[in-house]
Design a protein around this motif. Structure first.
Motif, PDB file in Angstrom:
ATOM      1  N   GLY A 319       0.804  -1.218   0.000  1.00  0.00           N
ATOM      2  CA  GLY A 319       0.000   0.000   0.000  1.00  0.00           C
ATOM      3  C   GLY A 319       0.839   1.273   0.000  1.00  0.00           C
ATOM      4  N   LEU A 320       2.122   1.151   0.361  1.00  0.00           N
ATOM      5  CA  LEU A 320       3.006   2.315   0.426  1.00  0.00           C
ATOM      6  C   LEU A 320       3.734   2.585  -0.887  1.00  0.00           C
ATOM      7  N   ARG A 321       3.482   1.817  -1.913  1.00  0.00           N
ATOM      8  CA  ARG A 321       4.320   1.813  -3.111  1.00  0.00           C
ATOM      9  C   ARG A 321       4.346   3.137  -3.874  1.00  0.00           C
ATOM     10  N   ASN A 322       3.378   4.042  -3.624  1.00  0.00           N
ATOM     11  CA  ASN A 322       3.342   5.301  -4.374  1.00  0.00           C
ATOM     12  C   ASN A 322       4.078   6.450  -3.685  1.00  0.00           C
ATOM     13  N   VAL A 323       4.636   6.218  -2.505  1.00  0.00           N
ATOM     14  CA  VAL A 323       5.236   7.317  -1.746  1.00  0.00           C
ATOM     15  C   VAL A 323       6.465   7.890  -2.448  1.00  0.00           C
ATOM     16  N   ARG A 324       6.728   9.164  -2.167  1.00  0.00           N
ATOM     17  CA  ARG A 324       7.935   9.824  -2.670  1.00  0.00           C
ATOM     18  C   ARG A 324       8.990   9.945  -1.579  1.00  0.00           C
ATOM     19  N   VAL A 325       8.528  10.094  -0.328  1.00  0.00           N
ATOM     20  CA  VAL A 325       9.425  10.230   0.815  1.00  0.00           C
ATOM     21  C   VAL A 325       9.067   9.143   1.815  1.00  0.00           C
ATOM     22  N   LEU A 326      10.083   8.365   2.240  1.00  0.00           N
ATOM     23  CA  LEU A 326       9.817   7.217   3.105  1.00  0.00           C
ATOM     24  C   LEU A 326      10.858   7.133   4.212  1.00  0.00           C
ATOM     25  N   TYR A 327      10.381   6.975   5.442  1.00  0.00           N
ATOM     26  CA  TYR A 327      11.235   6.747   6.602  1.00  0.00           C
ATOM     27  C   TYR A 327      10.927   5.364   7.156  1.00  0.00           C
ATOM     28  N   LEU A 328      11.969   4.552   7.386  1.00  0.00           N
ATOM     29  CA  LEU A 328      11.786   3.198   7.915  1.00  0.00           C
ATOM     30  C   LEU A 328      12.609   3.018   9.181  1.00  0.00           C
ATOM     31  N   SER A 329      11.988   2.469  10.209  1.00  0.00           N
ATOM     32  CA  SER A 329      12.666   2.181  11.468  1.00  0.00           C
ATOM     33  C   SER A 329      13.434   0.865  11.352  1.00  0.00           C
ATOM     34  N   PRO A 330      14.332   0.568  12.282  1.00  0.00           N
ATOM     35  CA  PRO A 330      15.036  -0.722  12.267  1.00  0.00           C
ATOM     36  C   PRO A 330      14.076  -1.908  12.312  1.00  0.00           C
TER      37      PRO A 330
END
Length: 466
Positions: A319-330
């Protein structure tokens, strides 16, 4: 010069002050004594009101008066009590039924004792006056079992509602009618009927654009459906549940039907199922999802297996595949490894931030970078991670032009080797920015020699990184 301004403009200026400061201006002249009755914004904070070290300078003290001076019904000056509840009561009485835009109430245990039974009438008074912005920030034990007045959720005028109350209270949402509400912030509240109550609340907010759910454990709910067509910003954070070990089970169903959402901040244990995930308009996402203790233990036992899966968050990640800016935690990187059957292609992603943890591996990172063909800026908040069988992250095919890395003061030599590896394997890199602790500045100077006309290197102390 200020005295030549019309009353309406002076009231507007006073609305930017705390109510305590605004009340103090009643000493300036006879004209100013009347203005407080028409100030459209009221902000009451018992910590500012009571404590000497936080107290706003009060000109009344210089005249030997302890409280606030206002006018009574006969236009005579009278001294008000320094009691916080008495001050709130008198200000509300002074204003009568004049229109009110904002009412903010902040109270903390250990200050002037406030009976919760006194607060409910305050809320009713401001709702009758057509308040559009209501903020309740209460850190008091007495509120843990007392429900909020249901009338809050039957307001024709509220545009913004903030409720931040320690360890409760219950929210009775049998009937919700908030036709103008655009911003809703809820922290530590408990919904009557749990997930059903949450759904009722959202269904009664037809024009809601921003929703913040903080410190609310949806893990105990049967399902968590977020279905708001008008929603543009969503923050759903339950990190406190992770830190206190309350996530012993996965929520059964979590759904998002938010076609116009552009910003998502989500921190929660992964669900068993994601029946619907509609993030078609999403631009920016900050994701911190994690596994339960049982799932982590299963990973430990089965990590040698190929394609070891202990959960299924695939639908949410897709569902996140269209994002331009992405932050991911460990922890999210771990979920990508052990709870995601495949990683989607992020065709729009241009900015990616990865936060590292020495106890968490980067096993999923190579695939993630490979599936981000338009990535231009890559940020590593730390380079230390748990070693896995995989070699260093291979990003030679990456389109990254800007690489930003936060260097810690631990295992500096190992981090420097990783930086060198990145520079050697990123053919399109134009700029490398290293944020460092002062303790390691001398060790990083050698990296300047790796700079070229093609790739510039910047060393910046971490205290200047913001």
């Amino acid at each position: 010069m200020i005295n030549v301004l019309p009353d309406a403009l002076l009231c507007h200026i006073l609305s930017y002050l705390t109510t305590k400061e605004a009340a103090s201006t009643s000493l300036l002249s006879r004209r100013w004594r009347y203005l407080l009755a028409f100030v459209p914004n009221l902000e009451f904070d018992d910590s500012v009101f009571l404590h000497r070290d936080k107290r706003v300078k009060n000109p009344l003290r210089e005249k030997g008066l302890v409280g606030f001076v206002l006018l009574d019904a006969n236009n005579k000056r009278k001294k008000l009590s320094t009691s916080f509840p008495d001050f709130v009561d008198r200000i509300l009485d002074l204003q009568g039924n004049s229109p009110l835009d904002k009412f903010s109430l902040k109270m903390v245990d250990g200050h002037d004792p406030v009976d919760p039974d006194s607060v409910v009438p305050w809320i009713h008074k401001v709702l009758v006056r057509g308040v559009s912005d209501l903020q309740l920030v209460v850190d008091m034990n007495e509120w843990t079992s007392d429900p909020l007045p249901s009338r809050i959720f039957l307001s024709e005028t509220l545009v913004k509602l903030t409720i931040k109350i320690r360890d409760g209270p219950f929210i009775d949402v049998k009937h919700v009618h908030l036709p103008k509400l655009k911003t809703l912030y809820l922290r530590s509240v408990v919904f009557d009927e749990t997930d059903i109550g949450f759904s009722k609340l959202l269904s009664g907010c037809p024009v809601l654009e921003e929703l913040v759910i903080d410190h609310i454990g949806s893990c105990v709910w049967t399902s968590c459906p977020v279905s708001v067509a008008t929603l543009k910003r969503l923050t759903f954070c339950c990190e406190n549940m992770k830190s206190c070990g309350m996530h012993e089970e996965n929520p059964n169903n979590v759904s998002f039907d938010t076609p116009n959402l552009v910003y998502l901040e989500y921190a929660e244990v992964i669900a068993n199922n994601y029946p619907k995930v509609n993030f078609d308009s999403l631009v920016e996402a900050k994701i911190d999802i994690w596994m339960t203790d049982d799932q982590i233990e299963e990973v430990t036992l089965r990590d040698n297996e190929e394609n070891c899966m202990v959960g299924n968050a695939t639908d949410f990640i897709f569902g996140l595949r269209n994002v331009r800016v992405l932050y991911l935690s460990p922890d999210t990187l771990e979920v990508l490894t052990y709870c995601c059957k495949q990683i989607p292609i992020f065709n729009n992603l241009t900015h990616l931030t990865i936060k590292s943890n020495p106890k968490v591996g980067w096993k999923s990172l190579p695939k993630l970078l490979k599936n981000s063909p338009k990535l231009e800026t890559l940020v590593f908040q730390g380079l230390l991670h748990r070693d896995t069988k995989e070699k260093d992250v291979a990003i030679s095919s990456s389109s990254v032009k800007v690489l930003k890395i936060f260097i810690s003061d631990e295992k500096v030599k190992k981090q420097i080797e990783k930086v060198k590896h990145f520079m050697e394997t990123m053919p399109r890199l134009e700029q490398l920015v290293l944020y460092y602790d002062v303790k390691v500045s001398s060790q990083l100077q050698m990296l300047r020699r790796l700079a070229s006309s093609k790739c510039k290197i910047h060393l910046i102390p971490s205290n200047l990184s913001v």
